[in-house]
Design an enzyme around this catalytic site. Structure first.
Site, PDB file in Angstrom:
ATOM      1  N   SER A 136     -22.611 -15.538  20.250  1.00  0.00           N
ATOM      2  CA  SER A 136     -21.614 -16.271  21.032  1.00  0.00           C
ATOM      3  C   SER A 136     -22.180 -16.859  22.313  1.00  0.00           C
ATOM      4  CB  SER A 136     -20.430 -15.358  21.359  1.00  0.00           C
ATOM      5  OG  SER A 136     -20.863 -14.190  22.031  1.00  0.00           O
ATOM      6  N   HIS A 194     -19.290 -13.543  28.685  1.00  0.00           N
ATOM      7  CA  HIS A 194     -19.385 -15.000  28.521  1.00  0.00           C
ATOM      8  C   HIS A 194     -19.115 -15.693  29.850  1.00  0.00           C
ATOM      9  CE1 HIS A 194     -18.378 -13.343  24.499  1.00  0.00           C
ATOM     10  NE2 HIS A 194     -19.355 -14.162  24.136  1.00  0.00           N
ATOM     11  N   ASP A 227     -13.341 -10.267  30.037  1.00  0.00           N
ATOM     12  CA  ASP A 227     -14.602 -10.787  29.493  1.00  0.00           C
ATOM     13  C   ASP A 227     -15.563 -10.985  30.664  1.00  0.00           C
ATOM     14  OD1 ASP A 227     -16.730 -12.080  28.365  1.00  0.00           O
ATOM     15  OD2 ASP A 227     -15.575 -13.697  27.443  1.00  0.00           O
TER      16      ASP A 227
END
Length: 427
Positions: free
Chosen positions: A148, A398, A395
């Protein structure tokens, strides 16, 4: 008889005495001026302002017969400085951002994280120029391969490029894990290939074993089978190797990582990640045939969890770390080092293969210094619309788009410009 003018005689005498000393004083100043600001030896790329300082990598259009001035720069060491200009795009100007990274549209209230630029110690990092990028990648296919983080970097690049030309989504499959965009004016394709280990692997699932299975001697054919179509590959892996896994080489079990109850030898993941990168770079060398191909390995991107992932303040920082405030150490340093080492080893071997170029995109330290750039709770829309709760998913891995990850692509463009400069001089 006329009288002499004493001021005229005095002025003439002073001039004879002062002039030589003035010349002696001006000479070193002139030399310093030329050292720090040499005369231009090249023209800038279309749409790019001329750069005269000696610590900037520059390139120019081969169609116009312009020359290159290639001076390498170490982008790994530096600091984040305030930048009033802000990002080139916003959360709604390109339709390719994954919802979880679109922090602006999800209601993140503080915008300060958007106004920082990476400043290397010994040189300047130019702002991203879409026209320059398109010129260097014209008529080619760029593929991002990995996890990712590869997707995060890809989406950043697409948004940067969309400021000059709108991408067309021409392939979409398997839950967004395999996609391709096309820029018609430049005949440029940009793809993402989901491959969190680069080598062949079976991912853990809710219905099967709670561990990954990696086959370290075989590259993942889901992306490698398309290698003949690729002109440039950006590889990015790391975080998936932290999960429980069993490792195989041929049909033999090498060991495992965090696999209680399976009766396999615990061998960790560092040597496994190293082997996966080795297998991948060897496969690219072997499978490419006579095709020219450029490869970039993006180094490990650190996370910034402070406490539990489901607490409201899991990644609470609102500004970058200052230089020296946060050290690159532990797992982040270990993974980054082994990735750099394997790319350097592959580069040494690649000198015997025409058309094969490899480089590390070393973003670990500059990313470590940006704890403020993650979505945090804004991975979901307006998480505090009904008040602040004690538990909320975060998160801290990211990166928001726009955000610090745009810097990765600015540095990648500089690598591409250096490659082009080397190619122009036959290197």
């Amino acid at each position: 008889m006329g009288t002499k003018n004493p001021f005229k005689d005095q002025s003439h005498s002073l001039t004879k005495k002062i002039l030589p000393w003035a010349l002696y004083a001006l000479l070193p100043l002139a030399l310093l001026r030329l050292y720090f600001y040499p005369l231009p030896q090249f023209k800038a790329l279309p749409g790019e302002a001329p750069q005269n300082k000696p610590n900037i990598i520059t390139s120019s259009s081969s169609q116009e017969g312009e020359s290159f001035n290639e001076i390498p720069c170490d982008y790994t060491n530096g600091k984040w400085v305030r930048d009033k200009a802000g990002p080139l795009y916003n959360g709604s100007s390109c339709g390719t951002i994954k919802d979880g990274q679109n922090c602006i549209s999800h209601g993140r209230p503080d915008m300060g994280y958007l106004y920082w630029r990476w400043q290397p110690k010994q040189c300047k990092l130019p702002r991203f120029k879409p026209a320059t990028f398109f010129q260097l990648i014209k008529n080619k296919h760029l593929a991002f391969v990995g996890d990712s983080m590869a997707r995060n970097q890809l989406e950043s690049l697409l948004c940067l490029l969309a400021t000059a030309s709108s991408p067309e989504l021409v392939y979409h499959g398997d839950d967004n894990k395999f996609r391709r965009w096309y820029f018609p004016p430049y005949n440029v394709s940009v793809s993402i290939y989901w491959s969190p280990f680069l080598v062949k692997g079976i991912e853990k699932s809710n219905s099967g074993p709670n561990h990954n299975r990696l086959y370290l001697n075989s590259v993942d054919e889901r992306w490698a089978s398309d290698m003949g179509q690729m002109d440039m590959i950006v590889l990015s892996v790391g975080h998936w190797f932290l999960h429980p896994a069993v490792y195989f080489e041929e049909d033999s079990v090498l060991g495992c990582h965090y696999c209680p109850g399976l009766n396999y030898t615990e061998i960790g993941f560092y040597s496994v990640l190293r082997k996966a990168i080795q297998t991948t770079l060897e496969a690219i060398t072997e499978k490419r045939g006579n095709k020219a191909i450029h490869v970039i390995v993006t180094t490990f991107s650190p996370s910034h969890f402070e406490g539990d992932w489901d607490k409201a303040a899991a990644c609470p920082k609102k500004k970058p770390f200052e230089e020296g405030e946060k050290l690159l150490e532990g797992m982040d340093a270990e993974i980054r080092s082994l990735e750099v080492e394997e790319v350097e080893a592959a580069k040494a071997k690649a000198t015997q293969f025409s058309g094969l170029r490899l480089e590390t995109l070393d973003i670990t330290k500059l990313s470590l210094m940006r704890p403020d750039g993650h979505p945090g709770p804004y991975m979901y829309p307006f998480p505090f619309a009904n008040g602040v709760t004690e538990r909320v998913q975060n998160d801290c891995v990211h990166w928001c788009l726009p955000g610090p990850i745009d810097t990765w692509n600015e540095i990648m463009l500089e690598v591409m410009k250096r490659w082009e400069a080397q190619a122009r001089r036959g290197g």
